[in-house]
Every structure is written in structure tokens, then in C-alpha cells.
Design a protein around this motif. Structure first.
Motif, PDB file in Angstrom:
ATOM      1  N   VAL A  71       0.828  -1.208   0.000  1.00 43.82           N
ATOM      2  CA  VAL A  71       0.000   0.000   0.000  1.00 43.82           C
ATOM      3  C   VAL A  71       0.859   1.255   0.000  1.00 43.82           C
ATOM      4  O   VAL A  71       0.572   2.224  -0.715  1.00 43.82           O
ATOM      5  CB  VAL A  71      -0.965  -0.012   1.207  1.00 43.82           C
ATOM      6  CG1 VAL A  71      -1.613   1.359   1.389  1.00 43.82           C
ATOM      7  CG2 VAL A  71      -2.036  -1.067   1.023  1.00 43.82           C
ATOM      8  N   LEU A  72       1.920   1.256   0.795  1.00 46.47           N
ATOM      9  CA  LEU A  72       2.802   2.418   0.826  1.00 46.47           C
ATOM     10  C   LEU A  72       3.390   2.698  -0.551  1.00 46.47           C
ATOM     11  O   LEU A  72       3.507   3.858  -0.967  1.00 46.47           O
ATOM     12  CB  LEU A  72       3.935   2.208   1.838  1.00 46.47           C
ATOM     13  CG  LEU A  72       3.624   2.359   3.319  1.00 46.47           C
ATOM     14  CD1 LEU A  72       4.925   2.369   4.121  1.00 46.47           C
ATOM     15  CD2 LEU A  72       2.846   3.632   3.604  1.00 46.47           C
ATOM     16  N   PHE A  84      -3.774   4.240   7.897  1.00 45.72           N
ATOM     17  CA  PHE A  84      -4.338   2.907   8.063  1.00 45.72           C
ATOM     18  C   PHE A  84      -5.352   2.919   9.210  1.00 45.72           C
ATOM     19  O   PHE A  84      -5.083   3.464  10.280  1.00 45.72           O
ATOM     20  CB  PHE A  84      -3.246   1.884   8.378  1.00 45.72           C
ATOM     21  CG  PHE A  84      -2.368   1.554   7.215  1.00 45.72           C
ATOM     22  CD1 PHE A  84      -1.157   2.212   7.030  1.00 45.72           C
ATOM     23  CD2 PHE A  84      -2.741   0.588   6.296  1.00 45.72           C
ATOM     24  CE1 PHE A  84      -0.332   1.897   5.965  1.00 45.72           C
ATOM     25  CE2 PHE A  84      -1.928   0.265   5.232  1.00 45.72           C
ATOM     26  CZ  PHE A  84      -0.720   0.924   5.059  1.00 45.72           C
ATOM     27  N   GLU A  85      -6.489   2.317   8.970  1.00 43.05           N
ATOM     28  CA  GLU A  85      -7.462   2.056  10.025  1.00 43.05           C
ATOM     29  C   GLU A  85      -7.462   0.548  10.259  1.00 43.05           C
ATOM     30  O   GLU A  85      -7.808  -0.224   9.362  1.00 43.05           O
ATOM     31  CB  GLU A  85      -8.854   2.552   9.639  1.00 43.05           C
ATOM     32  CG  GLU A  85      -8.985   4.060   9.676  1.00 43.05           C
ATOM     33  CD  GLU A  85     -10.435   4.512   9.745  1.00 43.05           C
ATOM     34  OE1 GLU A  85     -11.307   3.665  10.051  1.00 43.05           O
ATOM     35  OE2 GLU A  85     -10.686   5.690   9.477  1.00 43.05           O
ATOM     36  N   VAL A  86      -7.076   0.153  11.455  1.00 41.21           N
ATOM     37  CA  VAL A  86      -6.956  -1.264  11.775  1.00 41.21           C
ATOM     38  C   VAL A  86      -8.239  -1.746  12.442  1.00 41.21           C
ATOM     39  O   VAL A  86      -8.611  -1.257  13.517  1.00 41.21           O
ATOM     40  CB  VAL A  86      -5.744  -1.519  12.696  1.00 41.21           C
ATOM     41  CG1 VAL A  86      -5.612  -3.006  13.002  1.00 41.21           C
ATOM     42  CG2 VAL A  86      -4.464  -0.986  12.047  1.00 41.21           C
ATOM     43  N   LEU A  87      -8.907  -2.696  11.808  1.00 41.64           N
ATOM     44  CA  LEU A  87     -10.126  -3.289  12.349  1.00 41.64           C
ATOM     45  C   LEU A  87      -9.851  -4.759  12.677  1.00 41.64           C
ATOM     46  O   LEU A  87      -8.850  -5.327  12.248  1.00 41.64           O
ATOM     47  CB  LEU A  87     -11.273  -3.150  11.355  1.00 41.64           C
ATOM     48  CG  LEU A  87     -11.633  -1.693  10.996  1.00 41.64           C
ATOM     49  CD1 LEU A  87     -12.768  -1.651   9.988  1.00 41.64           C
ATOM     50  CD2 LEU A  87     -12.003  -0.898  12.236  1.00 41.64           C
ATOM     51  N   ALA A 105      -9.635  -1.512   0.971  1.00 40.35           N
ATOM     52  CA  ALA A 105      -9.306  -2.451   2.047  1.00 40.35           C
ATOM     53  C   ALA A 105      -8.189  -3.363   1.561  1.00 40.35           C
ATOM     54  O   ALA A 105      -8.299  -3.978   0.500  1.00 40.35           O
ATOM     55  CB  ALA A 105     -10.524  -3.269   2.442  1.00 40.35           C
ATOM     56  N   ALA A 106      -7.113  -3.433   2.343  1.00 42.15           N
ATOM     57  CA  ALA A 106      -5.981  -4.314   2.044  1.00 42.15           C
ATOM     58  C   ALA A 106      -5.775  -5.187   3.274  1.00 42.15           C
ATOM     59  O   ALA A 106      -5.094  -4.788   4.216  1.00 42.15           O
ATOM     60  CB  ALA A 106      -4.730  -3.499   1.730  1.00 42.15           C
ATOM     61  N   ALA A 230      -6.674  -9.949  -3.247  1.00 47.89           N
ATOM     62  CA  ALA A 230      -6.882  -8.692  -3.974  1.00 47.89           C
ATOM     63  C   ALA A 230      -7.400  -7.637  -3.007  1.00 47.89           C
ATOM     64  O   ALA A 230      -8.018  -7.956  -1.985  1.00 47.89           O
ATOM     65  CB  ALA A 230      -7.881  -8.890  -5.119  1.00 47.89           C
ATOM     66  N   TRP A 231      -7.143  -6.385  -3.327  1.00 44.81           N
ATOM     67  CA  TRP A 231      -7.693  -5.284  -2.532  1.00 44.81           C
ATOM     68  C   TRP A 231      -9.153  -5.071  -2.902  1.00 44.81           C
ATOM     69  O   TRP A 231      -9.555  -5.258  -4.056  1.00 44.81           O
ATOM     70  CB  TRP A 231      -6.912  -4.001  -2.784  1.00 44.81           C
ATOM     71  CG  TRP A 231      -5.499  -4.060  -2.291  1.00 44.81           C
ATOM     72  CD1 TRP A 231      -4.959  -4.968  -1.423  1.00 44.81           C
ATOM     73  CD2 TRP A 231      -4.434  -3.179  -2.645  1.00 44.81           C
ATOM     74  NE1 TRP A 231      -3.626  -4.699  -1.203  1.00 44.81           N
ATOM     75  CE2 TRP A 231      -3.278  -3.606  -1.942  1.00 44.81           C
ATOM     76  CE3 TRP A 231      -4.335  -2.070  -3.478  1.00 44.81           C
ATOM     77  CZ2 TRP A 231      -2.049  -2.954  -2.068  1.00 44.81           C
ATOM     78  CZ3 TRP A 231      -3.110  -1.410  -3.595  1.00 44.81           C
ATOM     79  CH2 TRP A 231      -1.974  -1.849  -2.890  1.00 44.81           C
TER      80      TRP A 231
END
Length: 460
Positions: A71-72, A84-87, A105-106, A230-231
Motif C-alpha cells: 500500500v505504501l 491505516f485504520e486497523v479493524l 481495504a488491504a 486482492a484489494w
């Protein structure tokens, strides 16, 4: 209670309620944002989950992980940072993406028909396979039909559940299982390891990493053909999807994705159940006697103590009286010459050996070219501890000849084995070396370090 005597108030609140209702069912503008809109916003918002295959915080308190790094790199092509939002679960991630909380979403997600009804997919970037995982001392089904005879737990709203439903509908009507949407795959694997449940289903990459932490787990059989991660993107995010596809083709052409995958997965390929089970026992039985010494040496020379402990285990299995046929001795297996260089007078003294080994490793790290950055610098220094700094310099020379990056451990470990090939070593200053050994040496140390970190975390 509202009354007809306050029509203006009623109208105002009714309109507010209507707007809130519309907001709850209408996608946020960011859901289908174009790359230009993301640049204007100044950040790319990404949903992920905390796991060793996706996103986690490393020993330096820095965010890292396979998905994180990909992602970066994509965000760099847009010229924006990532938030990043970590769920905690796949269900939460999908609901948050549908609610417009992020651009994508990754999170190690596979392409599912059910997901395609709600989201778009980016290009497939890594191949995995669903596998049935059980405890080696419990029921061990060999076929889908035999799964009827075991207790089976999988995470809810997952590709695993979708696959089990398809098998139930097409092959085994009696197939049953439990689901829990609050758990991660890693947490379910731990439940199987603790024998709270017989078996589960996990992606091959997740199992490959976690079997080192839970060595009694075994893969019984694959549940499907390989499929791609896949994202996920909101439906309608066509411009963002095109940008991701363009990035993917460039990253794939440059072998970037392969290199990132190698960083996170290559060192887990070695798995020896007996060795890892023994290592886990010795963390409890032997390590406490030497932990303070590792911490002191690490503080003195700027290492993580767990790295030094992992290296010492690779060298001697934490046996202070260890000795090899070539004459290296002690818990850090120092040669007589190296011991003299680092001030060790008694190689069988654990305190001297550990401090001397750390000093020698720090020396090697310091003598490497400044162009080598961490973590490659430490990994290459470990290779030099095993094979000698001269051969590492030769490998760097050879890497440049072959068009590889001499500052990257990922590249260097593909070059080192060539030091045993006459067409290469004859033209190098230090000549022949068993170059495969330092590659295995570093891989095992990284493996032991990962397991040690996990065991210590589980004990907290």
C-alpha cells in the motif's frame, strides 16, 4: 414529545433526521474518489487488520507487513501518505468500506462472488490456497467427507465459510461447522492448537507463518484450487481501480511485489516440527538463565535482545559448553581468534561469550558500507558472522556484476550460493565459499526470532 404547537421545531428536526438517514445510506464522496481527489484530500485511507501477513508493529515500534508495504508503494505513486485504520474482523472491514470510511481495504482478502456484489476488486497480487488445519494429536480427516466427523471452526463472512457452503451444497450435505466473526484466522488456529476445536480452514500463507508458533498444527489437505488475494474497493471507484492496476503492472514488472513477498515469507519456508517444538520448550527451560545476559549485550551494542537470543540458539541451542568439530566453542560459538579480538578469555563463560558475540556482530555491522540500510544491514552482518566478511564483500561484487542490488539482503541471498560455483568464485578475491550456509543461517535466526517474539507475547 413534539407537538403541533411547534411546527418550526418539528420541521427543523425532521429535516435533520432526514439528512442523517440519507448520510447513513449514501456513500461518502471518498468512497469513489479519483486519484486527484485523494491528492487534494492529502491522504489515502486504507482498512486493514492486525496480523503477521497484513499489518503489524515491529520491534522498533514501526508499522510493517506485506499489505502495509504494498500500500505504501502504491500511495507513493499518488504522492500522498497513508492512514491505516486497523479493524479486527473481515466483517468489520467490509462494513466500514461499504459505509465509506476508506478508499480501499488491504487485508488479505480473496475474490468472492458474494463480495463482488458489493465491491470492486483490484488485481490479484499473491496466490494462496485454503487448507484444512488440525492438531497432530487429534482427529486428522483426509477428505472433505471425513470433515463430517470433526468439530470445525472458521471465521464468519470469510472465504473459508463460502467454500464450506459450496462443498456442502455440491458434495457433502451433512457437512457442519461453527463460525465466529469476532475471531481472526490466527486466533482460530490457536484454538485448534489448544485443542478447543478439532480443525479449521486457513490460507496457506497464514498457516505457513503460524505453524512456527503452534508446531503441533498440521495441514491435512487443500480445500480448493489456488486463488488470488486482492484489494477491495467501493463499487464505482473506477478511476482509483485503474490507478491501482497501473501501479500493479509497474510493480510486477520491477519484481517489487516478489521482493516484498520474499521479505515476509521466504524465511518461514524452513519448518522442522521436532526442532521448533524443542525450541519452544527451551524458551521456557533454558532462556530464563541467559535472558539478562542477552539484554545487557543488546543494550551495549544496539541490538534487540531477542535477535541475539535467536542467533545464540542457532549457534549452540543455548548450550554454553557447545563445541563444533572445527573448534568454535561456547554459547555464541566463537573461534579462538575471534574470541581474542573481542576480549573473550573463556569461551565457555556464557557472560563473556554473549557479550563477545554481540561485540563481534556489531563490529561486522559497523564495517559494512554506509549505503546498506536496516534491516538489511543487520541481516548481512549476520551472514558475515557465519561465512566471513570477505565472502560477503565478494557476494556484493558479484551482485553488482549480475545487476542485483548489493545493499539488499533479498538480492544478496540469491547471489551468495553462487560463491560455490567455479565460474563465479574464481574471479573473486576470497574465492570459494559454501554460500548457501549463510542464507540458511540468517533464515533460521529470523525464524527463531519470530517464534520467540510470539511465545513471549503469548506469555504476557
Amino acid at each position: 414529545m413534539l407537538s403541533a404547537s411547534h411546527p418550526a421545531r418539528f420541521s427543523h428536526l425532521a429535516m435533520l433526521s432526514l439528512l442523517l438517514a440519507l448520510a447513513s445510506c449514501t456513500p461518502s464522496p471518498d468512497m469513489t474518489a479519483t486519484p486527484d481527489a485523494i491528492r487534494e484530500r492529502g491522504e489515502l485511507v486504507v482498512l486493514t487488520r492486525n496480523a503477521p501477513t497484513t499489518y503489524f508493529i515491529d520491534r522498533d515500534d514501526q508499522a510493517t507487513g506485506f499489505e502495509h508495504d504494498l500500500v505504501l508503494d502504491f500511495a507513493a505513486t499518488l504522492g500522498v501518505p497513508v492512514r491505516f485504520e486497523v479493524l479486527h474482523s473481515i466483517t468489520e472491514i467490509q462494513e466500514a468500506l461499504a459505509a465509506g470510511r476508506a478508499h480501499l481495504a488491504a487485508a488479505g482478502l480473496t475474490r468472492l462472488e458474494s463480495r463482488g456484489d458489493r465491491f470492486s476488486f483490484g488485481p490479484g497480487y499473491y496466490e494462496v490456497q485454503q487448507q484444512v488445519i488440525c492438531h497432530r494429536n487429534g482427529p486428522r480427516p483426509r477428505t472433505v467427507e471425513e470433515l463430517r466427523e470433526v468439530s470445525l471452526l472458521v471465521i464468519g463472512d470469510s472465504s473459508y465459510e463460502a467454500r464450506l457452503k459450496a462443498l456442502r451444497d455440491s458434495q457433502v450435505p451433512e457437512l457442519t461447522w461453527q463460525t465466529d466473526s469476532s475471531l481472526s484466522t490466527e486466533m482460530v488456529l490457536q484454538k485448534v492448537w489448544e485443542q478447543e476445536v478439532d480443525c479449521t480452514v486457513a490460507d496457506s500463507n497464514i498457516f505457513a507463518i503460524n505453524r512456527r508458533y503452534f508446531p503441533e498444527l498440521v495441514m491435512m489437505f487443500p480445500l480448493n484450487e489456488p486463488e488470488e488475494l486482492a484489494w477491495l474497493l467501493p463499487q464505482g471507484a473506477d478511476a482509483l481501480s485503474d490507478a491501482i492496476t497501473d501501479w500493479y503492472h509497474q510493480a510486477n514488472e520491477a519484481s517489487f511485489i516478489t521482493l516484498v513477498a520474499a521479505r515476509y515469507y521466504a524465511h518461514v519456508e524452513i519448518f522442522d516440527y521436532v526442532d521448533i517444538a524443542r525450541f519452544v520448550r527451551r524458551i521456557q527451560e533454558r532462556l530464563p538463565e541467559y535472558e539478562t545476559l542477552f539484554r545487557q549485550a543488546a543494550d551495549e551494542y544496539g541490538f534487540d535482545w531477542r535477535l541475539l537470543a535467536a542467533q545464540a540458539y542457532q549457534e549452540s541451542h543455548w548450550d554454553p559448553a557447545a563445541r563444533s568439530p572445527t573448534g568454535v566453542r561456547g554459547i555464541m560459538m566463537l573461534t579462538l581468534r575471534t574470541a581474542g579480538e573481542v576480549g573473550v578469555t573463556n569461551r565457555l563463560d556464557p557472560a563473556q561469550s554473549i557479550m563477545g558475540g554481540a561485540r563481534y556482530l556489531a563490529n561486522l555491522r559497523e564495517r559494512l558500507p554506509e549505503s546498506i540500510e536496516e534491516p538489511h544491514r543487520t541481516w548481512i552482518a549476520l551472514a558475515a558472522y557465519n561465512v566471513g566478511l570477505g565472502h560477503v564483500h565478494d557476494a556484493r561484487v558479484l551482485a553488482e556484476r549480475l545487476g542485483r542490488n548489493p545493499d539488499s539482503w533479498i538480492d544478496l541471498r540469491t547471489v551468495l550460493p553462487k560463491l560455490s560455483q567455479p565460474e563465479h568464485y574464481r574471479s573473486l578475491r576470497y574465492g570459494y565459499a559454501r554460500g548457501s550456509e549463510p542464507v540458511q543461517y540468517v533464515r533460521r535466526i529470523r525464524n527463531y526470532e519470530d517464534i520467540l517474539n510470539q511465545q513471549l507475547a503469548m506469555a504476557e
